[in-house]
Design a protein around this motif. Sequence first.
Motif, PDB file in Angstrom:
ATOM      1  N   ARG A 120      38.378  45.110  48.017  1.00  0.00           N
ATOM      2  CA  ARG A 120      39.030  43.802  48.102  1.00  0.00           C
ATOM      3  C   ARG A 120      38.055  42.675  47.794  1.00  0.00           C
ATOM      4  NH1 ARG A 120      42.837  44.005  53.419  1.00  0.00           N
ATOM      5  NH2 ARG A 120      40.835  43.704  54.460  1.00  0.00           N
ATOM      6  N   ILE A 131      38.319  39.997  44.646  1.00  0.00           N
ATOM      7  CA  ILE A 131      38.326  38.555  44.903  1.00  0.00           C
ATOM      8  C   ILE A 131      37.190  37.866  44.160  1.00  0.00           C
ATOM      9  CG2 ILE A 131      37.930  36.816  46.703  1.00  0.00           C
ATOM     10  CD1 ILE A 131      39.455  38.773  48.616  1.00  0.00           C
ATOM     11  N   ASP A 150      38.419  31.661  55.006  1.00  0.00           N
ATOM     12  CA  ASP A 150      38.927  33.006  55.286  1.00  0.00           C
ATOM     13  C   ASP A 150      39.831  32.913  56.518  1.00  0.00           C
ATOM     14  OD1 ASP A 150      39.376  35.719  55.359  1.00  0.00           O
ATOM     15  OD2 ASP A 150      37.396  36.235  56.152  1.00  0.00           O
ATOM     16  N   CYS A 177      40.209  35.808  59.895  1.00  0.00           N
ATOM     17  CA  CYS A 177      38.958  36.480  59.504  1.00  0.00           C
ATOM     18  C   CYS A 177      38.570  37.624  60.422  1.00  0.00           C
ATOM     19  CB  CYS A 177      37.824  35.462  59.445  1.00  0.00           C
ATOM     20  SG  CYS A 177      37.428  34.696  61.049  1.00  0.00           S
ATOM     21  N   THR A 222      41.313  32.826  51.434  1.00  0.00           N
ATOM     22  CA  THR A 222      41.704  34.231  51.566  1.00  0.00           C
ATOM     23  C   THR A 222      42.483  34.402  52.860  1.00  0.00           C
ATOM     24  OG1 THR A 222      39.612  34.800  52.657  1.00  0.00           O
ATOM     25  CG2 THR A 222      39.705  35.073  50.274  1.00  0.00           C
ATOM     26  N   LEU A 261      43.854  37.900  54.291  1.00  0.00           N
ATOM     27  CA  LEU A 261      44.079  39.329  54.086  1.00  0.00           C
ATOM     28  C   LEU A 261      44.610  39.990  55.350  1.00  0.00           C
ATOM     29  CD1 LEU A 261      40.965  40.377  51.960  1.00  0.00           C
ATOM     30  CD2 LEU A 261      43.012  39.082  51.315  1.00  0.00           C
ATOM     31  N   PHE A 293      44.119  34.001  47.838  1.00  0.00           N
ATOM     32  CA  PHE A 293      44.192  35.460  47.828  1.00  0.00           C
ATOM     33  C   PHE A 293      44.914  35.938  49.091  1.00  0.00           C
ATOM     34  CE2 PHE A 293      40.517  34.334  45.281  1.00  0.00           C
ATOM     35  CZ  PHE A 293      40.651  35.159  44.167  1.00  0.00           C
ATOM     36  N   SER A 322      46.569  39.535  50.955  1.00  0.00           N
ATOM     37  CA  SER A 322      46.838  40.973  50.924  1.00  0.00           C
ATOM     38  C   SER A 322      47.768  41.310  52.077  1.00  0.00           C
ATOM     39  CB  SER A 322      45.551  41.794  51.017  1.00  0.00           C
ATOM     40  OG  SER A 322      45.030  41.786  52.333  1.00  0.00           O
ATOM     41  N   ILE A 381      47.042  43.461  46.966  1.00  0.00           N
ATOM     42  CA  ILE A 381      46.376  42.164  47.062  1.00  0.00           C
ATOM     43  C   ILE A 381      46.856  41.312  45.891  1.00  0.00           C
ATOM     44  CG2 ILE A 381      44.342  42.975  45.782  1.00  0.00           C
ATOM     45  CD1 ILE A 381      42.668  41.107  47.614  1.00  0.00           C
ATOM     46  N   LEU A 398      46.845  37.213  43.885  1.00  0.00           N
ATOM     47  CA  LEU A 398      46.257  35.903  43.666  1.00  0.00           C
ATOM     48  C   LEU A 398      47.374  34.920  43.350  1.00  0.00           C
ATOM     49  CD1 LEU A 398      44.063  33.789  43.002  1.00  0.00           C
ATOM     50  CD2 LEU A 398      43.883  34.836  40.722  1.00  0.00           C
TER      51      LEU A 398
END
Length: 236
Positions: free
Chosen positions: A39, A43, A60, A63, A124, A126, A153, A155, A231, A233
């Motif tokens: 990942r 990115i 993030d 996180c 991000t 995720l 980003f 996911s 994932i 974008l």
Amino acid sequence: MARQSSADPSEVGKFDALASRWWDRSGPMRPLHAMNPARAAWIMQRIRAQYATGPVRLLDVGCGAGLLSESLARAGCRVTGIDAAPETIEVARAHAAAQGLTITYRAAETTDLRAEGLRFPVITALEVIEHVPDPQGFLNDLAALLEPGGLLFISTLNRTAQSFAIAKLGAEYLLRLLPVGTHAWSRFITPGELAILCRNAGLCLSDIAGLVPTPLTGGFRAARNLSVNYIALARN
């Protein structure tokens, strides 16, 4: 107007209870450790395609204890990591300090940063959207925090028969890779649904890849198969 909260208290408590084991590669976060290199590489390839070699400010979101944050900081990003689980943030701070990494960690939600008027060129988020009570509101927050021309980003897990068998039954009940109850399959989001959520927030999906296991190495790689983990974008 920013919303009052972007987090589900029961989800926050669930992950705070795992805080002390976040960096245990054979513990409950083992799947995240396995996916993290693939990942982070996916990115960073796209960040460097847009921002060349200079340091890039990056937020993030969700996180945790910093698996992705640390990887992106090592790759040259100036990372701010936020999570609604305060004990997990303390673990993140301690681990980054022990590694000699400069990362700004905050026990905060997207709504807090939005109220402060903060914006970032790269964000991000995720494995977060499937845990929030209001996915559309969450995407709206992320869009508001993203600078014009920025990169977002995301996911998550696709809601398919394969993901139910692998990510829910297999990971939680058969292999015990994750604590039972980590995921609610009904909250998994299909790529089509994510595209609609992004469009409603003024964003457009521009790239997407699946993350599939590589049994010989114990890791993951980017692939066309979106049936379980993927994932994406998005751009504004």
